[in-house]
Motif scaffolding. Structure first.
Motif, PDB file in Angstrom:
ATOM      1  N   THR B 194      58.333 -15.189 -21.708  1.00  0.00           N
ATOM      2  CA  THR B 194      59.772 -15.280 -21.491  1.00  0.00           C
ATOM      3  C   THR B 194      60.477 -15.646 -22.788  1.00  0.00           C
ATOM      4  O   THR B 194      61.485 -15.058 -23.163  1.00  0.00           O
ATOM      5  CB  THR B 194      60.083 -16.344 -20.419  1.00  0.00           C
ATOM      6  OG1 THR B 194      59.280 -16.068 -19.285  1.00  0.00           O
ATOM      7  CG2 THR B 194      61.546 -16.329 -20.047  1.00  0.00           C
ATOM      8  N   LYS B 195      59.902 -16.606 -23.481  1.00  0.00           N
ATOM      9  CA  LYS B 195      60.533 -17.094 -24.703  1.00  0.00           C
ATOM     10  C   LYS B 195      60.569 -16.006 -25.778  1.00  0.00           C
ATOM     11  O   LYS B 195      61.571 -15.797 -26.455  1.00  0.00           O
ATOM     12  CB  LYS B 195      59.768 -18.317 -25.204  1.00  0.00           C
ATOM     13  CG  LYS B 195      60.563 -19.105 -26.230  1.00  0.00           C
ATOM     14  CD  LYS B 195      59.851 -20.378 -26.634  1.00  0.00           C
ATOM     15  CE  LYS B 195      60.219 -20.739 -28.061  1.00  0.00           C
ATOM     16  NZ  LYS B 195      59.075 -21.127 -28.865  1.00  0.00           N
ATOM     17  N   ASN B 197      60.300 -12.870 -25.258  1.00  0.00           N
ATOM     18  CA  ASN B 197      60.860 -11.633 -24.731  1.00  0.00           C
ATOM     19  C   ASN B 197      59.919 -10.440 -24.913  1.00  0.00           C
ATOM     20  O   ASN B 197      60.293  -9.407 -25.436  1.00  0.00           O
ATOM     21  CB  ASN B 197      62.216 -11.375 -25.413  1.00  0.00           C
ATOM     22  CG  ASN B 197      63.049 -10.359 -24.678  1.00  0.00           C
ATOM     23  OD1 ASN B 197      62.763 -10.046 -23.517  1.00  0.00           O
ATOM     24  ND2 ASN B 197      64.054  -9.838 -25.335  1.00  0.00           N
ATOM     25  N   LYS B 299      68.206  -1.799 -24.265  1.00  0.00           N
ATOM     26  CA  LYS B 299      67.178  -2.793 -24.536  1.00  0.00           C
ATOM     27  C   LYS B 299      67.185  -3.173 -26.015  1.00  0.00           C
ATOM     28  O   LYS B 299      67.067  -4.336 -26.371  1.00  0.00           O
ATOM     29  CB  LYS B 299      65.820  -2.226 -24.150  1.00  0.00           C
ATOM     30  CG  LYS B 299      64.967  -3.235 -23.427  1.00  0.00           C
ATOM     31  CD  LYS B 299      63.755  -2.566 -22.844  1.00  0.00           C
ATOM     32  CE  LYS B 299      62.743  -3.575 -22.375  1.00  0.00           C
ATOM     33  NZ  LYS B 299      61.520  -2.915 -21.936  1.00  0.00           N
ATOM     34  N   ARG B 303      68.099  -6.843 -27.828  1.00  0.00           N
ATOM     35  CA  ARG B 303      67.133  -7.560 -28.659  1.00  0.00           C
ATOM     36  C   ARG B 303      67.711  -7.934 -30.015  1.00  0.00           C
ATOM     37  O   ARG B 303      67.119  -8.722 -30.748  1.00  0.00           O
ATOM     38  CB  ARG B 303      65.905  -6.684 -28.901  1.00  0.00           C
ATOM     39  CG  ARG B 303      64.963  -6.698 -27.747  1.00  0.00           C
ATOM     40  CD  ARG B 303      63.720  -5.949 -28.129  1.00  0.00           C
ATOM     41  NE  ARG B 303      62.772  -5.954 -27.035  1.00  0.00           N
ATOM     42  CZ  ARG B 303      61.603  -5.349 -27.093  1.00  0.00           C
ATOM     43  NH1 ARG B 303      61.265  -4.691 -28.185  1.00  0.00           N
ATOM     44  NH2 ARG B 303      60.783  -5.384 -26.082  1.00  0.00           N
TER      45      ARG B 303
END
Lengths: 223, 639
Positions: B194-195, B197, B299, B303
């Motif tokens: 999660t951190k 990504n 996406k 990012r």
């Protein structure tokens, strides 16, 4: 009739014993081919009688090219010094050991300048500072034609009631608008460079406003 | 001569090859002899077959396109730090390519006579130049070592997707490998993923890959309850890992994934699981290499951690737009997708800007897009028009709050500028204190426009009343909309001003039904499609929709469709307006893409007969809608 007018005009010049001004001829030159010098001075303050020039930075501009070999930066030895302005320009009194005297510096500057058109931001200040210095040293004052980016910039703004115009646009405003790095702000050379790039971008805008017709020096001076 | 500027030039050069191979002193000496060149957008630096210059170039700011051949194919796009025009340094012949600025640019010209000795004496420099020159790419590092940069610049590499040969294209992979050990717990792994990504974590032992854990593994083995979240990695990982050497082409990678039905490939030094892992390649990476599609682009935008990373994605969005237009996909769908993508870009810019602030926002706020962007009609990049509204705060916090949001807006405006939205020449931007107000202040301002209406106020209302929410609190935007509608209802005279404003746009055709062209200025003899055709329609739609007190539809064709629903008796005309508007928008977009500008001015000579007829047929609709408005809102009907 036409001939007559021409004649009378010619004779008027004879009468006044002056030559028809040739100076305007150069104004029909294209902006690209003209040699400009873009300058900025760092001074001990804003009083043109008492304050002194600490540094002059000049870049030349011709055909959209700023040539580094053909640029000029000189720090000047001055007795007068004002600590408060040092915060701005960062020039310490004895920073460079063998700074030339004001006279030497000005002589070099005049030689470099030649008859080029001078561009600066708030030109009147720099020119006045330089002219006072020239007078003090018994040198002839500047007679070069001058342009002011602070003034020219206003001509690029759109005519709209929605836009609140400022009376004065600082070099910082121009740098922000035109996305020019402000890293070397408040050094004579750095400001001269920012002014030069801003000038090029202003010319581009004015060209766009004028359309397809040829853009000459007159377009810069007519305002 | 050595001075402030030469120092600055040296500072820049030392960050880019081949100058990275030189020592500081040499770079300084070189810098003293350089010329700085300013080039307007679309100006030629050198032409194909032109005699060589005595210098080569490095892009300091902007972008330069290298083109070749009768079709002017773009061979390469040079941006910041790229070198070009090397031919005179290596071969004694004329330029084989044309170099033309793609954006307004600043270049440094490096004298060849001065540089040649370094190229000859310094092996690294020489090799770099020869490779650069031979492979026809300015920077050989950008291809074979491209993946190295992945972490930061995946986004930066999407740009050159056209006409590449996927079969031989090396795949771009993530070099930033996220790893864990075999005893890491599932919970910790999920947290790491999660951190960072990412969708997969590599399980390593002595730097060798022994397994991989993907989203799918966590879903199938943990979420189902099969294993507790304290399970160690070794139990839930997929093993062995499918490994490949890093010299994989896009096609190979795609086939490998299909073959093993996996979503991630691990790249190792020699391609076997017995050597160090050097990268990880996901399906997403392959998708990005394969081409542009909206999902991938979104996406990539999300990012992005810097404004700069968004800019190349915007270029990809433009390519996507071109593709849609070429394939004749309905403009309503096209504009929806492109608007969505643009919105994501803007949102990301705001996210990045928020991170630059030292504290979180002191109050709720909403970032509003105005004008064409607010109407979701901005397909091409034009100027930015935006405003900011924030929650009312108590008296003592007022000044501080305003200061905060002005600073935030400054960052956002600069960010938008960096990704390609020019500053608004009329300063209609949130960083202008006039357009960064609390809800109460906005209400006062709008009330002033509505009750003291002059020409400027109408114009301001035109621009502002088309706002839509780009980011932030929708409640605030809603409250403002409600207020505007109520206030207009209470002051019906305002309609009169709106109507007269809407009818003021210049006519598209003259007495003989010929196109009216611009008389002077830079666009002399061009047809102004924005002012003469699009604006009359969007102005009409606004007046009509306001009169029906419909809020939160700001898109012009959608407004007309809504009107068709509300007034069945005029359905046909409204639908014609909606259709015309879309057709005109498509026209403008195509022209804009063709000329890399806003498409506002059209050279009629470039249009085919059919296109001209199409264009003219929309004018009849414009005339009809204007008639309806002038009859309906006739002064005598209202007063």
């Amino acid at each position: 009739m036409k001939d007559f007018l021409k004649k009378s005009k010619a004779s008027l010049f004879d009468f006044l014993k002056i030559k028809e001004k040739t100076i305007d001829k150069t104004l029909s030159n294209r902006v690209d081919s003209t040699r400009f010098v873009v300058l900025d001075t760092e001074t001990t303050g804003f009083d043109h009688e008492n304050d002194r020039i600490l540094c002059i930075g000049v870049v030349t501009l011709q055909n959209g090219v700023i040539s580094i070999p053909d640029s000029f930066e000189i720090y000047i030895h001055q007795e007068h010094y004002d600590k408060s302005s040092a915060q701005i320009h960062g020039i310490l009194k004895d920073w460079v050991m063998d700074k030339p005297s004001e006279l030497e510096a000005l002589q070099q500057f005049l030689t470099f300048l030649g008859d080029a058109i001078i561009i600066a931001h708030h030109t009147i200040f720099d020119i006045t500072m330089i002219n006072r210095a020239l007078e003090r040293n018994g040198l002839p004052i500047l007679t070069n034609k001058t342009l002011d980016t602070a003034y020219l910039y206003k001509k690029t703004l759109i005519m709209s009631n929605l836009l609140e115009r400022k009376d004065h646009y600082a070099l910082d405003d121009l740098a922000d608008k035109f996305d020019i790095s402000k890293k070397d702000r408040h050094t004579a050379m750095g400001d001269a460079y920012i002014t030069a790039i801003a000038f090029l971008k202003i010319v581009k805008k004015l060209k766009d406003l004028k359309g397809k017709k040829e853009f000459t020096l007159i377009d810069l001076f007519k305002y | 001569m050595k001075n402030t500027i030469s120092h600055r030039v040296a500072d820049f050069l030392k960050g880019f090859p081949p100058f990275t191979f030189l020592n500081q002193k040499d770079i300084e000496i070189l810098s003293e002899q350089i010329s700085i060149i300013y080039k307007e957008k679309d100006s030629v630096i050198f032409a194909e077959n032109e005699d060589t210059h005595d210098c080569f170039y490095i892009v300091h700011k902007g972008a330069v396109a290298l083109r070749k051949g009768p079709k002017n194919d773009v061979l390469d796009m040079c941006d910041e730090g790229d070198i070009f025009g090397l031919r005179p340094l290596i071969a004694n012949e004329n330029y084989k390519m044309e170099a033309r600025t793609y954006e307004e640019s600043i270049l440094y010209a490096i004298p060849i006579a001065l540089f040649r000795p370094y190229a000859l004496e310094n092996k690294d420099v020489g090799n770099f130049l020869i490779q650069s020159f031979a492979s026809n790419t300015r920077n050989p590092y950008s291809k074979s070592h491209r993946g190295k940069l992945y972490g930061e610049t995946l986004a930066g590499e999407i740009l050159d997707t056209d006409n590449k040969l996927l079969d031989i294209q090396p795949v771009k992979y993530s070099k930033k490998i996220v790893t864990c050990s075999s005893i890491t717990t599932a919970k910790a792994i999920a947290e790491i993923m999660t951190k960072k990504n990412v969708g997969a974590v590599l399980v390593v032992e002595d730097k060798l890959p022994i397994g991989i854990i993907t989203d799918k593994d966590l879903r199938n083995k943990i979420v189902t309850g099969e294993y507790p979240i304290t399970t160690s990695a070794s139990l839930i990982m997929t093993s062995p890992v499918i490994t490949y050497p890093k010299k994989l082409t896009t096609t190979q990678a795609q086939m490998a994934m299909m073959k093993s039905n996996i979503s991630h490939i691990c790249l190792t030094k020699d391609g076997t699981p017995n050597t160090k892992a050097v990268g990880i390649l996901s399906k997403h990476d392959v998708m990005v290499s394969l081409g542009n599609n909206p999902a991938v682009l979104i996406k990539a935008v999300k990012r992005a951690k810097k404004y700069k990373e968004i800019k190349p994605i915007r270029a990809s969005i433009m390519q996507l737009l071109q593709g849609y237009l070429d394939q004749n996909i309905p403009i309503s769908l096209t504009s929806k997708i492109i608007t969505e993508l643009n919105d994501v870009c803007i949102q990301q810019v705001i996210e990045i800007a928020l991170k630059k602030m030292s504290t979180p926002p002191p109050a709720k706020f909403a970032w509003l897009a105005m004008g064409s962007q607010g109407r979701s009609e901005q397909l091409l990049q034009t100027d930015q028009d935006n405003a900011l509204v924030y929650e009312d705060v108590s008296e003592d916090l007022r000044e501080k709050t305003k200061k905060y949001f002005l600073e935030l807006a400054m960052h956002v405006n600069k960010g938008l500028f960096e990704i390609g939205y020019d500053y608004c020449p009329a300063e209609m931007m949130a960083s202008n204190p006039k357009w960064c107000l609390s809800l109460d202040e906005w209400k006062k301002l709008v009330h002033h426009w509505i009750t003291n209406t002059g020409k400027d106020e109408v114009l301001l209302s035109f621009i502002f009343f088309d706002y839509s929410l780009s980011y932030g609190d929708s409640e605030l935007a809603n409250k403002l909309s409600d207020y505007i509608l109520e206030d207009i209802k209470a002051n019906p005279v305002f309609y009169l001003h709106l109507v007269s404003g809407a009818l003021q746009s210049p006519s598209p055709t003259g007495f003989f039904r010929e196109f009216l062209l611009e008389q002077d200025g830079a666009n002399k003899d061009f047809f102004d499609i924005k002012r003469r055709a699009l604006m009359p329609l969007s102005d009409a739609a606004r007046v009509l929709i306001l009169s029906h007190a419909v809020k939160s539809i700001s898109n012009t064709p959608e407004r007309f469709e809504k009107l068709a629903e509300l007034e069945p008796q005029n359905k046909e005309l409204y639908l014609a307006c909606s259709y015309s508007y879309r057709a005109l928008l498509k026209f403008r977009t195509k022209q804009g893409l063709l000329h890399n500008d806003s498409g506002q001015y059209i050279a009629l000579g470039d249009l085919t007969k059919l296109e001209k007829i199409k264009l003219k047929s929309t004018f009849k609709t414009i005339k009809e809608i204007q008639e309806i408005i002038s009859i309906r809102f006739n002064p005598s009907n209202i007063l």
